[in-house]
Design a protein around this motif. Structure first.
Motif, PDB file in Angstrom:
ATOM      1  N   ILE A  82     -22.496 -10.912-114.439  1.00 33.98           N
ATOM      2  CA  ILE A  82     -22.443 -12.130-113.624  1.00 33.98           C
ATOM      3  C   ILE A  82     -23.841 -12.529-113.177  1.00 33.98           C
ATOM      4  O   ILE A  82     -24.234 -13.699-113.252  1.00 33.98           O
ATOM      5  N   GLY A  83     -24.611 -11.557-112.722  1.00 36.31           N
ATOM      6  CA  GLY A  83     -25.962 -11.850-112.265  1.00 36.31           C
ATOM      7  C   GLY A  83     -26.843 -12.386-113.371  1.00 36.31           C
ATOM      8  O   GLY A  83     -27.552 -13.397-113.194  1.00 36.31           O
ATOM      9  N   VAL A  84     -26.824 -11.756-114.528  1.00 39.10           N
ATOM     10  CA  VAL A  84     -27.677 -12.187-115.639  1.00 39.10           C
ATOM     11  C   VAL A  84     -27.287 -13.585-116.112  1.00 39.10           C
ATOM     12  O   VAL A  84     -28.154 -14.457-116.316  1.00 39.10           O
ATOM     13  N   LEU A  85     -25.997 -13.816-116.300  1.00 44.77           N
ATOM     14  CA  LEU A  85     -25.548 -15.133-116.763  1.00 44.77           C
ATOM     15  C   LEU A  85     -25.918 -16.230-115.774  1.00 44.77           C
ATOM     16  O   LEU A  85     -26.390 -17.311-116.170  1.00 44.77           O
ATOM     17  N   ALA A  86     -25.719 -15.983-114.477  1.00 45.57           N
ATOM     18  CA  ALA A  86     -26.033 -17.001-113.472  1.00 45.57           C
ATOM     19  C   ALA A  86     -27.531 -17.255-113.394  1.00 45.57           C
ATOM     20  O   ALA A  86     -27.973 -18.406-113.283  1.00 45.57           O
ATOM     21  N   GLY A  87     -28.334 -16.192-113.440  1.00 47.93           N
ATOM     22  CA  GLY A  87     -29.786 -16.363-113.377  1.00 47.93           C
ATOM     23  C   GLY A  87     -30.324 -17.130-114.566  1.00 47.93           C
ATOM     24  O   GLY A  87     -31.164 -18.033-114.409  1.00 47.93           O
ATOM     25  N   VAL A  88     -29.847 -16.802-115.770  1.00 45.61           N
ATOM     26  CA  VAL A  88     -30.288 -17.512-116.978  1.00 45.61           C
ATOM     27  C   VAL A  88     -29.856 -18.975-116.921  1.00 45.61           C
ATOM     28  O   VAL A  88     -30.629 -19.884-117.253  1.00 45.61           O
ATOM     29  N   ALA A  89     -28.611 -19.219-116.500  1.00 42.01           N
ATOM     30  CA  ALA A  89     -28.098 -20.587-116.447  1.00 42.01           C
ATOM     31  C   ALA A  89     -28.909 -21.446-115.478  1.00 42.01           C
ATOM     32  O   ALA A  89     -29.277 -22.585-115.803  1.00 42.01           O
ATOM     33  N   LEU A  90     -29.208 -20.922-114.292  1.00 39.32           N
ATOM     34  CA  LEU A  90     -29.973 -21.703-113.325  1.00 39.32           C
ATOM     35  C   LEU A  90     -31.393 -21.946-113.822  1.00 39.32           C
ATOM     36  O   LEU A  90     -31.943 -23.050-113.634  1.00 39.32           O
ATOM     37  N   ALA A  91     -32.000 -20.965-114.442  1.00 38.75           N
ATOM     38  CA  ALA A  91     -33.355 -21.142-114.963  1.00 38.75           C
ATOM     39  C   ALA A  91     -33.398 -22.241-116.009  1.00 38.75           C
ATOM     40  O   ALA A  91     -34.300 -23.103-115.992  1.00 38.75           O
ATOM     41  N   ARG A  92     -32.446 -22.250-116.913  1.00 38.61           N
ATOM     42  CA  ARG A  92     -32.433 -23.267-117.973  1.00 38.61           C
ATOM     43  C   ARG A  92     -32.095 -24.649-117.412  1.00 38.61           C
ATOM     44  O   ARG A  92     -32.689 -25.654-117.817  1.00 38.61           O
ATOM     45  N   LEU A  93     -31.144 -24.710-116.482  1.00 36.53           N
ATOM     46  CA  LEU A  93     -30.767 -26.000-115.902  1.00 36.53           C
ATOM     47  C   LEU A  93     -31.922 -26.596-115.112  1.00 36.53           C
ATOM     48  O   LEU A  93     -32.222 -27.795-115.244  1.00 36.53           O
ATOM     49  N   SER A  94     -32.576 -25.792-114.284  1.00 37.01           N
ATOM     50  CA  SER A  94     -33.685 -26.313-113.482  1.00 37.01           C
ATOM     51  C   SER A  94     -34.851 -26.733-114.362  1.00 37.01           C
ATOM     52  O   SER A  94     -35.505 -27.752-114.097  1.00 37.01           O
ATOM     53  N   ALA A  95     -35.123 -25.974-115.432  1.00 31.03           N
ATOM     54  CA  ALA A  95     -36.211 -26.352-116.345  1.00 31.03           C
ATOM     55  C   ALA A  95     -35.896 -27.665-117.048  1.00 31.03           C
ATOM     56  O   ALA A  95     -36.783 -28.523-117.226  1.00 31.03           O
ATOM     57  N   MET A  96     -34.641 -27.851-117.440  1.00 33.75           N
ATOM     58  CA  MET A  96     -34.244 -29.089-118.107  1.00 33.75           C
ATOM     59  C   MET A  96     -34.385 -30.291-117.174  1.00 33.75           C
ATOM     60  O   MET A  96     -34.891 -31.352-117.565  1.00 33.75           O
ATOM     61  N   VAL A 132     -33.692 -11.206-111.226  1.00 31.41           N
ATOM     62  CA  VAL A 132     -34.496 -10.722-112.358  1.00 31.41           C
ATOM     63  C   VAL A 132     -34.350 -11.659-113.548  1.00 31.41           C
ATOM     64  O   VAL A 132     -35.345 -12.076-114.165  1.00 31.41           O
ATOM     65  N   ALA A 133     -33.118 -12.019-113.906  1.00 33.95           N
ATOM     66  CA  ALA A 133     -32.874 -12.898-115.046  1.00 33.95           C
ATOM     67  C   ALA A 133     -33.462 -14.286-114.811  1.00 33.95           C
ATOM     68  O   ALA A 133     -33.994 -14.912-115.744  1.00 33.95           O
ATOM     69  N   LEU A 134     -33.370 -14.785-113.597  1.00 34.61           N
ATOM     70  CA  LEU A 134     -33.936 -16.090-113.263  1.00 34.61           C
ATOM     71  C   LEU A 134     -35.434 -16.122-113.535  1.00 34.61           C
ATOM     72  O   LEU A 134     -35.945 -17.008-114.234  1.00 34.61           O
ATOM     73  N   ARG A 135     -36.149 -15.140-113.002  1.00 38.48           N
ATOM     74  CA  ARG A 135     -37.602 -15.118-113.165  1.00 38.48           C
ATOM     75  C   ARG A 135     -38.016 -14.899-114.614  1.00 38.48           C
ATOM     76  O   ARG A 135     -38.905 -15.568-115.131  1.00 38.48           O
ATOM     77  N   GLN A 136     -37.362 -13.957-115.283  1.00 40.02           N
ATOM     78  CA  GLN A 136     -37.727 -13.653-116.661  1.00 40.02           C
ATOM     79  C   GLN A 136     -37.467 -14.851-117.569  1.00 40.02           C
ATOM     80  O   GLN A 136     -38.267 -15.168-118.445  1.00 40.02           O
ATOM     81  N   THR A 137     -36.340 -15.532-117.365  1.00 40.05           N
ATOM     82  CA  THR A 137     -36.016 -16.690-118.194  1.00 40.05           C
ATOM     83  C   THR A 137     -36.978 -17.835-117.940  1.00 40.05           C
ATOM     84  O   THR A 137     -37.413 -18.519-118.878  1.00 40.05           O
ATOM     85  N   GLU A 138     -37.335 -18.069-116.679  1.00 33.49           N
ATOM     86  CA  GLU A 138     -38.284 -19.146-116.363  1.00 33.49           C
ATOM     87  C   GLU A 138     -39.625 -18.924-117.054  1.00 33.49           C
ATOM     88  O   GLU A 138     -40.215 -19.863-117.593  1.00 33.49           O
ATOM     89  N   LEU A 139     -40.101 -17.718-117.063  1.00 34.04           N
ATOM     90  CA  LEU A 139     -41.397 -17.455-117.685  1.00 34.04           C
ATOM     91  C   LEU A 139     -41.314 -17.507-119.207  1.00 34.04           C
ATOM     92  O   LEU A 139     -42.269 -17.929-119.864  1.00 34.04           O
TER      93      LEU A 139
END
Length: 431
Positions: free
Chosen positions: A204-218, A261-268
């Motif tokens: 749940i944490g990884v999926l949510a972090g990745v999703a927010l990172a991609r949505l905010s970047a878009m 963790v997933a949020l930061r890693q995906t953003e970078l």
């Protein structure tokens, strides 16, 4: 104390800390030690201006500690170095699992054979005091996303994960006391409380972090080019991830840490992929995300945009909660049982469990020694105890565990606080 007196006490303490922050950094004491001393002075031991009863206020204290730990876990998660590699995370994973389990077992055995507590109470006590704390251990944790110090990384990452890995042992202790269903031969505990709750929390944490990172970047890119409220997004991620985890019986603390963790890693990774030129040094250290090769403009990210705000909330929660710990202590709180548990934990259980967990990892003896000593206990332990009380822990046993836990946290603040600056300074100079 009246509301006006509380405002004056907290406000005066904040003013004093704000005006003397530079002096505090050079002194041998930590901020938590000062808050504890003020609470002890104003509490029933000395001036008796107020007395905070954790047993009577367990519902309030559960919420306060829960929020404090969640904010701290998010802050720790976004400061994890990039990229994620199993080789680098092997040590913290072993500390959060093997070392955690060994510590719980040793404390449970000590409580059962020395203190005469029931086995379930011993396991519960071990689960309460075994995990290291992400709130009070700021002096030994990663300071910023570009911090490459291995000792600070191990301690921070361990604290982020073992706040979730402690929960199976908490419910195991409660189950042995008849407060939680373990199933036949403990099968429900293994399948639901260990495997499902852990794996689903991480997912749940990884999926949510990745999703927010991609949505905010878009949304920040053309053609949208939206300005986003990173503080709100960070808090929203914490709330949604934790709420969903609780609904599906996953461990929410693990979920929030891995979401960060997933949020930061995906953003970078997204920022790196958009760069037509070779990677900039700042991005290599994980300190900033940058896009726009022509302008060199630093692109805002949710993780970095919300980190400062989360760290301020973390400091405010430390003020309030440590002050309440000091205001909960009586002179007779210092029983030999409580002090014995604390010393056994700090001197025997924690160092031994760390040494066993890191066998074969290639960690130096000096690193193992520092890791074994700086297992700071604090707000997380209070949360697990309040959680157990709110789920039906009998009052006589609850009083005994409250007394022991408060002394463990207090001695951790004092002993680790006094030793952190000289020992860490000597360690870095020798390294």
């Amino acid at each position: 104390m009246t509301n006006a007196q509380w405002f004056m006490l907290i406000g005066g303490l904040l003013l004093a800390m704000g005006l003397t922050s530079s002096l505090l950094k050079r002194s041998a004491v930590t901020s938590a030690m000062i808050y504890l001393a003020v609470g002890f002075l104003c509490g029933p031991t000395v001036l008796n201006l107020f007395h905070f009863n954790p047993l009577k206020e367990s519902a309030l204290l559960e919420v306060l500690t829960e929020v404090a730990v969640l904010i701290s876990l998010f802050s720790a998660g976004v400061k994890m170095p990039v990229p994620f590699t199993l080789a680098r995370w092997r040590g913290p994973i072993l500390l959060a699992t093997v070392s955690m389990g060994l510590t719980v077992g040793m404390v449970a055995a000590f409580a059962y054979f020395v203190l005469g507590l029931p086995l379930g109470a011993g396991v519960l006590l071990g689960a309460i005091v075994a995990p290291t704390d992400p709130v009070l251990a700021t002096d030994v944790q990663v300071r910023h996303p570009g911090d490459r110090d291995l000792l600070r990384f191990n301690l921070t990452c361990e604290a982020g994960m073992n706040d979730g890995s402690a929960f199976p042992f908490v419910v195991l202790g409660m189950g042995l006391l008849g407060l939680h269903g373990l199933g036949d031969w403990g099968l429900r505990w293994v399948l639901v409380d260990v495997l499902w709750a852990t794996l689903s929390g991480i997912a749940i944490g990884v999926l949510a972090g990745v999703a927010l990172a991609r949505l905010s970047a878009m949304l920040r890119r053309a053609p949208y080019e939206h300005d986003l409220m990173d503080d709100f997004l960070g808090l929203g991620l914490i709330g949604v991830v934790y709420g969903v985890s609780v609904l599906v019986d996953a461990w929410g603390f693990l979920a929030v840490f891995f979401a960060a963790v997933a949020l930061r890693q995906t953003e970078l990774r997204l920022a790196k992929a958009e760069q037509p030129q070779p990677q900039r040094p700042a991005l290599q250290t994980g300190e900033v995300a940058q896009a726009g090769a022509d302008t060199g403009t630093v692109v805002p990210t949710v993780s970095m945009g919300s980190l400062v705000f989360k760290e301020h909330l973390e400091r405010l929660s430390e003020v309030v909660l440590v002050l309440l710990v000091g205001g909960s202590l009586f002179l007779n709180s210092w029983s030999w049982e409580a002090v014995a548990v604390a010393l056994f934990l700090f001197v025997i259980a924690r160092p031994l469990s760390v040494w066993v967990a890191l066998l074969g990892v290639g960690t130096t003896l000096r690193m193992k020694g520092m890791t074994g000593w700086f297992g700071v206990r604090g707000i997380g332990s209070l949360y697990y105890l309040m959680y157990a009380i709110q789920h039906g822990l009998p009052e006589p046993l609850a009083l005994q565990l409250v007394q022991i836990t408060l002394i463990v946290v207090t001695l951790s603040i004092l002993l680790h606080g006094i030793s952190v600056k000289p020992m860490m300074g000597r360690f870095w100079r020798s390294a």
